[in-house]
Design a protein around this motif. Sequence first.
Motif, PDB file in Angstrom:
ATOM      1  N   ASN A  22       0.808  -1.225   0.000  1.00 54.73           N
ATOM      2  CA  ASN A  22       0.000   0.000   0.000  1.00 54.73           C
ATOM      3  C   ASN A  22       0.840   1.273   0.000  1.00 54.73           C
ATOM      4  OD1 ASN A  22      -2.323  -1.651   0.144  1.00 54.73           O
ATOM      5  ND2 ASN A  22      -2.072  -1.757   2.363  1.00 54.73           N
ATOM      6  N   GLU A  23       1.917   1.256  -0.733  1.00 58.21           N
ATOM      7  CA  GLU A  23       2.750   2.446  -0.839  1.00 58.21           C
ATOM      8  C   GLU A  23       1.974   3.530  -1.577  1.00 58.21           C
ATOM      9  OE1 GLU A  23       7.209   2.380  -1.576  1.00 58.21           O
ATOM     10  OE2 GLU A  23       6.371   2.595  -3.583  1.00 58.21           O
ATOM     11  N   PRO A  24       1.981   4.776  -1.082  1.00 58.58           N
ATOM     12  CA  PRO A  24       1.297   5.850  -1.804  1.00 58.58           C
ATOM     13  C   PRO A  24       1.793   5.931  -3.249  1.00 58.58           C
ATOM     14  CG  PRO A  24       1.995   6.606   0.352  1.00 58.58           C
ATOM     15  CD  PRO A  24       2.613   5.243   0.145  1.00 58.58           C
ATOM     16  N   VAL A  25       0.889   6.185  -4.149  1.00 55.70           N
ATOM     17  CA  VAL A  25       1.205   6.203  -5.581  1.00 55.70           C
ATOM     18  C   VAL A  25       2.329   7.184  -5.892  1.00 55.70           C
ATOM     19  CG1 VAL A  25       0.287   6.746  -7.875  1.00 55.70           C
ATOM     20  CG2 VAL A  25      -1.085   5.422  -6.273  1.00 55.70           C
ATOM     21  N   PHE A  26       2.309   8.368  -5.300  1.00 52.08           N
ATOM     22  CA  PHE A  26       3.335   9.359  -5.624  1.00 52.08           C
ATOM     23  C   PHE A  26       4.721   8.917  -5.166  1.00 52.08           C
ATOM     24  CE2 PHE A  26       1.797  10.708  -1.492  1.00 52.08           C
ATOM     25  CZ  PHE A  26       2.966  11.013  -0.799  1.00 52.08           C
ATOM     26  N   ILE A  27       4.803   8.105  -4.118  1.00 53.83           N
ATOM     27  CA  ILE A  27       6.108   7.570  -3.697  1.00 53.83           C
ATOM     28  C   ILE A  27       6.587   6.559  -4.728  1.00 53.83           C
ATOM     29  CG2 ILE A  27       7.271   6.092  -2.002  1.00 53.83           C
ATOM     30  CD1 ILE A  27       5.938   7.645   0.192  1.00 53.83           C
ATOM     31  N   THR A  28       5.697   5.681  -5.171  1.00 52.22           N
ATOM     32  CA  THR A  28       6.061   4.700  -6.199  1.00 52.22           C
ATOM     33  C   THR A  28       6.519   5.405  -7.475  1.00 52.22           C
ATOM     34  OG1 THR A  28       4.464   3.122  -5.302  1.00 52.22           O
ATOM     35  CG2 THR A  28       5.211   2.753  -7.566  1.00 52.22           C
ATOM     36  N   GLU A  29       5.779   6.428  -7.881  1.00 55.74           N
ATOM     37  CA  GLU A  29       6.140   7.158  -9.094  1.00 55.74           C
ATOM     38  C   GLU A  29       7.491   7.848  -8.965  1.00 55.74           C
ATOM     39  OE1 GLU A  29       2.791   9.736  -9.647  1.00 55.74           O
ATOM     40  OE2 GLU A  29       1.567   8.170 -10.588  1.00 55.74           O
ATOM     41  N   ALA A  30       7.736   8.487  -7.838  1.00 51.78           N
ATOM     42  CA  ALA A  30       9.021   9.164  -7.627  1.00 51.78           C
ATOM     43  C   ALA A  30      10.163   8.151  -7.576  1.00 51.78           C
ATOM     44  CB  ALA A  30       8.982   9.992  -6.341  1.00 51.78           C
ATOM     45  N   HIS A  31       9.931   7.025  -6.911  1.00 56.10           N
ATOM     46  CA  HIS A  31      10.946   5.972  -6.828  1.00 56.10           C
ATOM     47  C   HIS A  31      11.279   5.441  -8.223  1.00 56.10           C
ATOM     48  CE1 HIS A  31      12.265   2.006  -4.667  1.00 56.10           C
ATOM     49  NE2 HIS A  31      13.287   2.723  -5.053  1.00 56.10           N
TER      50      HIS A  31
END
Length: 168
Positions: A22-31
């Motif tokens: 359940n990682e926030p989408v914006f963290i996944t995108e930035a990563h």
Amino acid sequence: PEGTHPSQASGGAVQGPWDAPNEPVFITEAHNALDAGQRLNDRQVRQLRSYAMANRDDPRPLLLLARYRMSRGNLTDAIDRYERAYNADPLSRLDPQMLQDLVTLSKSRAVGRRASLAVKRIYGALAIEQIDQLLADPTLEAKKNDGFDSSETNRSVIFHYISEGLFE
């Protein structure tokens, strides 16, 4: 808070900071953007900062901001963010980029000593073998022109830290 804290994933099993469900989408995108060698945009940076302030025990936004700062040449701030990530959660040291960046920064004329001390505090003796591998990496030679020194002299300075007991 949004998402799940990394060290709480899978019923308490020891995991790195990127193993949380359940990682926030914006963290996944930035990563993903940073892993692909892309720069973060202003919106992404604002989201990471905001999330870091609201979720002080989650090291992930700090790890990403450290990588962003490193890519922008703000070396002192990159070290600060890595140290803050470690303070938020010691398991953040399992981030695959953190040690590599800190060892690279330890070869900087501007922030080398501070980065070396961060490696010592965060990793201790666990880092010795990887430090040697990273310092011997010929791909890091290209960073010489960017204020980094991968010479044998700098290697001896880092191993001086080890011989003086800084990694005990």
